[in-house]
Scaffold this active site. Structure first.
Site, PDB file in Angstrom:
ATOM      1  N   ILE A 136      -4.752   3.219  -6.248  1.00 47.56           N
ATOM      2  CA  ILE A 136      -3.570   3.800  -6.700  1.00 47.56           C
ATOM      3  C   ILE A 136      -2.614   2.571  -6.716  1.00 47.56           C
ATOM      4  CG2 ILE A 136      -1.797   5.742  -6.748  1.00 47.56           C
ATOM      5  CD1 ILE A 136      -3.894   7.237  -4.877  1.00 47.56           C
ATOM      6  N   LYS A 205      -1.721   1.799   6.910  1.00 43.02           N
ATOM      7  CA  LYS A 205      -0.991   2.058   5.545  1.00 43.02           C
ATOM      8  C   LYS A 205       0.305   2.533   5.663  1.00 43.02           C
ATOM      9  CE  LYS A 205      -5.777   2.919   3.882  1.00 43.02           C
ATOM     10  NZ  LYS A 205      -6.871   3.966   3.863  1.00 43.02           N
TER      11      LYS A 205
HETATM   12  N1  HSE Z   1     -11.664   4.307   5.524  1.00 44.25           N
HETATM   13  C1  HSE Z   1     -10.822   4.218   4.336  1.00 44.25           C
HETATM   14  C2  HSE Z   1     -10.717   5.644   3.801  1.00 44.25           C
HETATM   15  C3  HSE Z   1     -11.118   3.390   3.164  1.00 44.25           C
HETATM   16  O1  HSE Z   1     -11.564   6.491   4.421  1.00 44.25           O
HETATM   17  O2  HSE Z   1      -9.658   5.908   3.327  1.00 44.25           O
HETATM   18  C4  HSE Z   1      -9.871   2.749   2.438  1.00 44.25           C
HETATM   19  O3  HSE Z   1      -8.902   2.147   3.073  1.00 44.25           O
END
Ligand code: HSE
Length: 438
Positions: A136, A205
């Site tokens: 995204i 994130k």
């Molecule tokens: N482990 C991460 C998830 C993958 O499950 O979203 C991508 O960052």
């Protein structure tokens, strides 16, 4: 113009996905940036590994340093993950005048500031779209598409593993542990799934999203983090009966009085689009003053979706390479000397509504006792339901929704509730957000 040469640090799922997209869409990419992109080399653990014939020309090496020191390479793409050696290799690449693209959210969230400083010093770009929500283009959307707005809050389903597990628990009535095993087998969760299910991946994130949304430094240590391992299938079912879905959200909220940075399971009204983002999909909802709410949805992981973000970043850094540093889009959306000290709030200061599940004895006066404790902390009840007993203990689950209150007041109320003789065990608490505007 002469082709751009790329070197990959790591060549697993995302690296090969990106290289495949570059190769397959070579003509389209060249039409867009006016140059060809060539994947020259990639560092791997085993140079004898089988690659798709499309990638046969990529030189494989076990020597990552040879990539960051190769004078022919213009852009280094780091998709190896983890802290070291990624951090040192990227720093060397930058010192050698190479642009860098990384999908490494932990590295950007925890060491981004030093990497960006080094890049500024050497006049190169660092791009990290693939670090948040896979395919995204949410970094670009917030940083550039919403550049004229003051952003009020960001709420994201930014871990696909958690979303898959919660979706299965709700739709199939399964327990957490059982679905987790499936997620591992399907390759969604890591063999050690702690980063995913305990919220650390989402917190990395969220740190990045908050920084580009509010123009504040990257501050992973200020994020309150709670995973999904304590969510039971009863909670997902009771929440649904009340018109809510439980989602694992990353929330960055500018309260006007400081910012809240938090990652935790959250009840959200089922009528919100984001409440209906299921399985491994990701979505990020952004509330901004001029445009209002905007929602970004798509694949948060996977070879080509994440590769799509890596390739867009490569094209971006190539495109702006000839612009002076001050004329490029700032790495963290705001000019680096204009980042503000954000005053992250402490968890006790967060304000939210709550879902509480209390196991109580079936006696007269129990509801009155519970109401009194909440009233003493000025907590207003939105809804209260008594459920059927779940076992033969004679205890009844009572499910409560509250109005907004500080986390500190709720902590006090829960301590008092748990000390009542008519209450059995721990009170289950899940935060609740309406996500309905500013
Ligand atoms: N482990 C991460 C998830 C993958 O499950 O979203 C991508 O960052």
């Amino acid at each position: 113009m002469k082709p751009v040469k790329i070197g990959f640090l790591g060549f697993g799922t995302v690296g090969q996905g990106a290289a495949t997209v570059i190769k397959r869409n070579a003509a389209e990419i060249s039409r867009r940036i006016g140059r060809d992109i060539i994947v020259k080399s990639a560092s791997v653990r085993n140079v004898n590994r089988e690659l798709d014939p499309l990638l046969a020309e990529v030189e494989l090496t076990t020597d990552s340093e040879s990539i960051v020191n190769d004078p022919e390479i213009d852009v280094v793409v780091e998709v190896m993950g983890g802290d070291e050696p990624a951090r040192t290799l990227l720093t060397t690449a930058i010192a050698n005048g190479k642009h860098v693209v990384t999908a490494n959210k932990a590295l950007v969230a925890c060491h981004g500031a030093e990497i960006f400083d080094a890049a500024r010093e050497h006049g190169v770009s660092v791009a990290f779209e693939a670090a948040v929500a896979g395919g995204i283009p949410v970094i670009k959307s917030i940083r550039e598409g919403l550049a004229g707005n003051r952003i009020q809050w960001v709420a994201g389903i930014i871990n696909g593993t958690c979303n898959y597990i919660l979706t299965e628990m709700l739709e199939k009535g399964r327990e957490f542990e059982d679905v987790l095993e499936d997620a591992k087998a399907l390759g969604y969760a890591e063999a050690d799934p702690t980063f995913d299910v305990e919220g650390i991946d989402a917190a990395h994130k969220l740190t990045i999203l908050a920084s580009i949304a509010f123009g504040v430094p990257l501050q992973f240590e200020a994020v309150y983090i709670e995973g999904i391992s304590s969510i039971s299938r009863e909670d997902t079912a009771y929440a649904r009966e009340l018109g809510y879905r439980i989602k694992h959200l990353g929330l960055a909220i500018d309260t006007g009085n400081g910012i809240e940075l938090r990652v935790h399971p959250t009840l959200i009204p089922e009528r919100r689009l984001i409440a209906n983002v299921n399985g491994v999909m990701n979505a990020v909802l952004v509330q901004a003053d001029a445009v209002g709410p905007t929602l970004y949805y798509g694949a948060g992981a996977g070879a080509e979706p994440t590769g799509s973000s890596v390739v867009a970043d490569i094209m971006d850094v190539v495109r702006v390479a000839s612009a002076s540093v001050e004329n490029r889009v700032p790495t963290l959306a705001f000019q680096h000397d204009a980042l503000v000290d954000s005053h992250p709030l402490k968890p006790e200061e967060f304000q939210t509504s709550y879902y509480l599940r209390i196991l109580a004895e079936d006696k007269p006066g129990v509801m009155a006792d519970i109401s009194r404790v909440l009233a003493d902390e000025a907590i207003s009840i939105e809804a209260i339901v008594q459920k059927e007993p779940v076992d033969n203990s004679g205890k009844l689950p009572i499910v409560l929704l509250t109005k907004k209150i500080t986390e500190g007041s709720m902590n006090n109320a829960i301590t008092k509730l748990e000390s009542l003789s008519v209450i059995a065990g721990k009170v289950t608490r899940i935060r609740m957000e309406s996500l309905g505007g500013n």
